[in-house]
Design an enzyme around this catalytic site. Structure first.
Site, PDB file in Angstrom:
ATOM      1  N   THR A  11      51.105  40.596 -35.348  1.00 55.60           N
ATOM      2  CA  THR A  11      52.040  40.556 -34.426  1.00 55.60           C
ATOM      3  C   THR A  11      53.392  41.128 -34.955  1.00 55.60           C
ATOM      4  O   THR A  11      53.779  41.969 -33.779  1.00 55.60           O
ATOM      5  CB  THR A  11      52.505  39.010 -34.187  1.00 55.60           C
ATOM      6  OG1 THR A  11      51.231  38.121 -33.710  1.00 55.60           O
ATOM      7  CG2 THR A  11      53.526  38.593 -33.241  1.00 55.60           C
ATOM      8  N   GLU A 124      64.878  40.974 -44.800  1.00 56.61           N
ATOM      9  CA  GLU A 124      66.139  40.260 -43.885  1.00 56.61           C
ATOM     10  C   GLU A 124      65.244  39.468 -42.578  1.00 56.61           C
ATOM     11  O   GLU A 124      65.643  38.354 -42.465  1.00 56.61           O
ATOM     12  CB  GLU A 124      66.928  41.494 -42.809  1.00 56.61           C
ATOM     13  CG  GLU A 124      67.694  40.834 -41.867  1.00 56.61           C
ATOM     14  CD  GLU A 124      68.667  40.077 -42.441  1.00 56.61           C
ATOM     15  OE1 GLU A 124      69.134  39.201 -41.946  1.00 56.61           O
ATOM     16  OE2 GLU A 124      69.640  40.531 -43.202  1.00 56.61           O
ATOM     17  N   VAL A 127      63.871  35.325 -43.226  1.00 55.14           N
ATOM     18  CA  VAL A 127      64.779  33.903 -42.799  1.00 55.14           C
ATOM     19  C   VAL A 127      65.573  34.205 -41.289  1.00 55.14           C
ATOM     20  O   VAL A 127      66.102  35.359 -41.044  1.00 55.14           O
ATOM     21  CB  VAL A 127      65.970  33.641 -43.677  1.00 55.14           C
ATOM     22  CG1 VAL A 127      66.739  32.461 -43.180  1.00 55.14           C
ATOM     23  CG2 VAL A 127      65.135  33.495 -45.082  1.00 55.14           C
ATOM     24  N   GLY A 129      64.082  35.178 -38.472  1.00 50.76           N
ATOM     25  CA  GLY A 129      63.805  36.142 -37.459  1.00 50.76           C
ATOM     26  C   GLY A 129      64.668  37.326 -37.301  1.00 50.76           C
ATOM     27  O   GLY A 129      64.863  38.026 -38.186  1.00 50.76           O
ATOM     28  N   ASP A 196      57.693  25.537 -43.679  1.00 44.04           N
ATOM     29  CA  ASP A 196      58.226  26.943 -43.313  1.00 44.04           C
ATOM     30  C   ASP A 196      59.986  26.863 -43.734  1.00 44.04           C
ATOM     31  O   ASP A 196      60.452  27.892 -44.140  1.00 44.04           O
ATOM     32  CB  ASP A 196      58.094  27.105 -41.904  1.00 44.04           C
ATOM     33  CG  ASP A 196      58.817  28.165 -41.439  1.00 44.04           C
ATOM     34  OD1 ASP A 196      58.317  29.540 -41.534  1.00 44.04           O
ATOM     35  OD2 ASP A 196      59.779  28.262 -40.488  1.00 44.04           O
ATOM     36  N   LYS A 200      62.441  29.030 -46.439  1.00 45.14           N
ATOM     37  CA  LYS A 200      63.591  29.747 -45.891  1.00 45.14           C
ATOM     38  C   LYS A 200      65.075  29.303 -46.606  1.00 45.14           C
ATOM     39  O   LYS A 200      65.706  30.176 -47.028  1.00 45.14           O
ATOM     40  CB  LYS A 200      63.810  29.512 -44.482  1.00 45.14           C
ATOM     41  CG  LYS A 200      62.615  30.305 -43.437  1.00 45.14           C
ATOM     42  CD  LYS A 200      62.710  30.140 -42.159  1.00 45.14           C
ATOM     43  CE  LYS A 200      61.512  30.712 -41.318  1.00 45.14           C
ATOM     44  NZ  LYS A 200      61.408  30.524 -40.220  1.00 45.14           N
ATOM     45  N   GLY A 299      59.541  35.194 -33.182  1.00 45.97           N
ATOM     46  CA  GLY A 299      58.997  36.015 -32.066  1.00 45.97           C
ATOM     47  C   GLY A 299      58.869  37.616 -32.399  1.00 45.97           C
ATOM     48  O   GLY A 299      59.518  37.897 -33.412  1.00 45.97           O
TER      49      GLY A 299
END
Length: 406
Positions: A11, A124, A127, A129, A196, A200, A299
Site C-alpha cells: 500500500t 517522518e 508517526v 502518517g 501501534d 509511535k 492512508g
C-alpha cells in the site's frame, strides 16, 4: 535526476511511486533535478502495473547500483527490513521509511550508521502518517526544550471511540463497522490493544530526549475494556475518552515519562475535539508553548506523501548526514509507578464508605442514572503505586481511567 529504489510494493510503497510520478512538478519546485524510481524490490511480480518493468527480486541489484542514492523502505517488520536498510546505509545510500516497528526497535543504531557513512536515515511517516511532526521537532523546535508531547496517534481507535460516544454503540459493533469501512485491519490487535500508538509515542519520546525509548518499556493499555457506560460518566465530567500517547520530559532531571492508555480529555483541551479517524499531536515547548498538529494519521497517499518528503530532503543533502538528534543511547525513564495522575474509578454503591476511607473526602462523585448498582468517583492526584494499594482495598472495583491533567 536522482535515482531511488522502493523496498516493498504494498500500500505505502505503491503510494510512494504514485506521489513521485504525479507530483514531479511540485518536487522539482524544491529539488529541480527531480527524482525517478529506478527499482522496486518485491517477492511478487506486477505485470499489470505501470511500474512492472522496474521490479527486481534481489536486493543486491539495488545495493550494487551506484546510481541509486536513496532507498525507500516500506516493507514493514524488523527483518529483512533492518538488514536491507543497514546494508544500504553502509554503502552511503540514504534510507527513508514508514516502518515504525523498525524505527522503534533499532532507529538509534541505524541513525548512527547513517552518520558514519555521510548519508541519512529519516522516518517522518512512522508517526502520524501524513502529519508533518517529526521534521518540525528537529528543525522548528531546535531552540526549544520540549516538555511534553501528547497525541491521538491511531485513527482506528479514535474512530471506534467516537462512534461509541456519539451513537451509544458497544465496542464490538463499532470495531466491525471500522473493519467494514476499511478503517481497521482484519486482525486489529495492534490498534485496539494500543501497540501501534505505543510504538509511535516511544519514537516521539526518543526524538524529544535524543535517547532510545523502546515500546516494551512503555506501559500500554488498549481500548477493549471501554464500554458505553464509561461515556455516560465522561459526559457528566465534560470529557471525551481518547487513547493517548503521553510523553513528559523533565528539564532538571532529564527523565522522561511515557505511557499509552485511554484518558478522559476535558472540554477545552486541544485534543478534546479530535474525532473520527483523525490524529492530533500537541507539542509543548518551554518558550513557544503549545503547538497542535492535526490531520490524517494513516492512508496510502498521506503516508506516502510523508515518505516522499523525506526522500526530497535526502536528495537535497546527498553526501551529507541529516542529524535527526537520535543517538544509540538509552533515555532515562521515570518509574511509572511513581507518576502522579488523577483517576476516574467505577465501584459498587455499597463501597462508598471504603472509597472515602481509602482516598479521602476530596473524591469527586460521578453518577450514572442508568447504573443503580454502582457509582464512580475521581481521585485527587496520586502516585500509581499508592493508587494500586488503595484500590486493592475496595472489593467491587471495576475499572479506572486516567484523567488528562497536562
Amino acid at each position: 535526476m536522482v535515482e531511488v529504489a522502493i523496498l516493498g510494493f504494498g500500500t505505502v510503497g505503491s503510494g510512494v511511486a504514485e506521489v513521485i510520478d504525479q507530483n514531479q512538478a511540485e518536487i522539482r519546485r524544491d529539488f529541480p533535478e527531480g527524482i525517478h524510481v529506478k527499482y522496486i524490490l518485491d517477492l511478487r511480480d506486477f505485470p499489470d502495473s505501470p511500474y512492472g518493468d522496474r521490479v527486481v527480486h534481489d536486493i543486491n541489484v539495488i545495493l550494487d547500483d551506484p546510481e541509486v542514492q536513496v532507498v525507500c523502505e516500506t516493507m514493514g517488520g524488523k527483518s529483512p527490513a533492518c538488514e536491507f536498510s543497514k546494508a544500504a546505509l553502509e554503502r552511503g545510500k540514504s534510507v527513508c521509511t514508514s516502518n515504525k516497528e523498525l524505527v522503534d526497535a533499532l532507529g538509534g543504531q541505524l541513525a548512527v550508521i547513517a552518520a558514519q557513512h555521510n548519508c541519512s536515515y529519516l522516518f517522518e511517516a512512522s508517526v502520524g502518517g501524513g502529519i508533518p511532526v517529526l521534521r518540525p521537532l528537529r528543525t522548528s523546535f531546535s531552540q526549544e526544550f520540549i516538555t511534553s508531547v501528547i497525541g491521538i496517534l491511531n485513527g482506528t481507535t479514535n474512530y471506534i471511540l467516537t462512534k461509541m460516544e456519539r451513537e451509544g454503540l458497544d465496542f464490538a459493533t463499532c470495531l466491525k463497522e471500522a473493519q467494514d469501512n476499511g478503517f481497521a485491519e482484519r486482525n486489529p490487535e495492534a490498534d485496539i490493544e494500543g501497540y501501534d500508538p505505543c510504538r509511535k509515542i516511544a519514537i516521539l519520546a526518543s526524538l524529544v530526549t535524543s535517547g532510545n525509548v523502546k515500546y516494551q518499556q512503555v506501559p500500554c493499555e488498549g481500548i477493549t475494556n471501554i464500554d458505553t457506560d464509561d461515556f455516560v460518566y465522561a459526559k457528566q465530567i465534560h470529557s471525551h475518552i481518547k487513547l493517548l500517547g503521553v510523553c513528559t520530559h523533565d528539564k532538571e532531571s532529564g527523565k522522561v515519562y511515557v505511557r499509552c492508555a485511554p484518558y478522559l480529555v476535558p472540554k477545552g483541551h486541544p485534543l478534546y475535539g479530535v474525532a473520527d479517524v483523525y490524529n492530533g499531536i500537541l507539542v509543548h515547548g518551554n518558550m513557544v508553548g503549545d503547538l497542535m498538529f492535526y490531520g490524517s494519521g494513516a492512508g496510502k497517499l498521506p503516508t506516502a506523501s510523508a515518505v516522499v518528503s523525506d526522500i526530497v530532503e535526502c536528495c537535497q543533502n546527498i553526501g551529507h548526514n541529516i542529524d535527526i538528534g537520535l543517538k544509540d543511547t538509552d533515555a532515562v525513564l521515570y518509574d511509572p509507578m511513581e507518576w502522579e495522575d488523577r483517576y476516574f474509578v467505577r465501584i459498587a454503591k455499597e463501597d462508598l464508605v471504603k472509597a472515602t476511607e481509602a482516598f479521602g473526602n476530596e473524591i469527586q462523585i460521578v453518577v450514572n442514572e442508568n447504573k443503580n448498582d454502582e457509582f464512580a468517583f475521581v481521585t485527587p492526584k496520586i502516585r500509581e503505586r499508592e493508587f494500586q494499594e488503595k484500590i486493592a482495598k475496595i472489593p467491587s472495583f471495576k475499572k479506572s481511567i486516567r484523567l488528562l491533567t497536562i
